[in-house]
Write an enzyme that holds these catalytic residues in place. Sequence first.
Site, PDB file in Angstrom:
ATOM      1  N   PRO A   2      -8.833   7.069   3.070  1.00 24.34           N
ATOM      2  CA  PRO A   2      -8.176   6.710   1.822  1.00 24.34           C
ATOM      3  C   PRO A   2      -6.938   5.844   1.997  1.00 24.34           C
ATOM      4  O   PRO A   2      -6.012   6.206   2.735  1.00 24.34           O
ATOM      5  CB  PRO A   2      -7.812   8.070   1.207  1.00 24.34           C
ATOM      6  N   GLU A   3      -6.957   4.692   1.367  1.00 25.48           N
ATOM      7  CA  GLU A   3      -5.774   3.839   1.266  1.00 25.48           C
ATOM      8  C   GLU A   3      -5.378   3.819  -0.216  1.00 25.48           C
ATOM      9  O   GLU A   3      -5.864   4.648  -0.981  1.00 25.48           O
ATOM     10  CB  GLU A   3      -6.080   2.434   1.810  1.00 25.48           C
ATOM     11  N   LYS A  62       0.210   5.894   0.018  1.00 26.41           N
ATOM     12  CA  LYS A  62      -0.891   6.827   0.233  1.00 26.41           C
ATOM     13  C   LYS A  62      -0.468   8.280   0.017  1.00 26.41           C
ATOM     14  O   LYS A  62      -1.261   9.184   0.219  1.00 26.41           O
ATOM     15  CB  LYS A  62      -1.448   6.658   1.652  1.00 26.41           C
ATOM     16  N   ARG A 300      -4.890  -1.454  16.989  1.00 22.35           N
ATOM     17  CA  ARG A 300      -5.785  -1.353  15.843  1.00 22.35           C
ATOM     18  C   ARG A 300      -6.771  -2.504  15.875  1.00 22.35           C
ATOM     19  O   ARG A 300      -6.403  -3.647  16.193  1.00 22.35           O
ATOM     20  CB  ARG A 300      -5.024  -1.438  14.502  1.00 22.35           C
TER      21      ARG A 300
END
Length: 312
Positions: A2-3, A62, A300
């Site tokens: 979830p963002e 968030k 990342r």
Amino acid sequence: MPELPEVETIRRNLEANLLGKTIATLSESTHPRTLRYQVGGIDRLHRDVVGREISAVVRRGKFLWMEFSGIAQRPSGETENTEVPEPDSPPALCFHLGMSGQLRLVEGASPGLRHERLRFTLSDSQALAYCDQRTFGHVETRPLAPTADGYPAGAGTTRAFLPVGLEHIARDVLDPYLDLERVFAKFRSSRRAVKTKLLDQGIVSGIGNIYADEGLFASRIRPFTPAGDLSQREVSRLLEAVAEVMRHALEFGGTSFDKLYVNSWGNPGDFASELNVYGRAGKPCHHCGKPLDKIVIDGRSAVFCSHCEPTA
DNA sequence: AGATACCCCTGTTAGC
DNA sequence: TGCTAACAGGGGTATC
């Protein structure tokens, strides 16, 4: 994972279904990691939320939290310690979903969901179940304190009160009170990759790996470009691109890339099919047809199109 | 204060 | 086929 668009989808689900309802009970069993930031553990959590009426469901980046009305409605038989007066504003019930957290609205008597860590039953036989497979998420109550800038704390409230401990979380990319000048200054003064800066929740919040890659693609900026090399105009274009992708994703109910994200009714979002780059390494670019590149930036993964993202 | 490394966790996937 | 190792992700913490 979830963002902002996924958390906002959940926030709207909860806001539409929980306002005015009272938390009746709290499940006794939980996962220790879920409460790792809860001062006083589950006993304190219990004391802070049971009998409280939900007055707002708020989001910044968030982070999601519930505000409660000032007067606790304690079950009969339980008495308040009158030596300790009620504070002006009760603590907020805060959630961070990490990468696999879910907030599900279920029947209060329904069997536990997979990876369910907490259950708040409500005054009307409904319940809110908090599930988290990988336990990167956490739940805790925090006192509220005035926001530094005096503006409303986030989406879902007009009150300028932020949970203590979240002061370092910047306003998010859809927040009208985001301090753009500060964002520009932070980018300008850094030699780090622009993608890394986008993911820094202390500069602008709500952006995770999906929307960072998508926003960079949409604004035709390569992810490894040093943030300080971008003009203010380019940073502005980038932020607007991220915001636009997020608004679009919100209309689709968010992105369910690996089934870890579902809304409060257990349904996935439909934005995964709209993604241009995230998760599409090696596949043809939707614009130019060349295979998309994948690199690692500060640990990342970053997927981009070397042809369509010429700004380096 | 900024940069950097590392940690937490588990289901899925890649590779042998 | 069956195993192991790598991978994914956000954010807190520690160290320089």
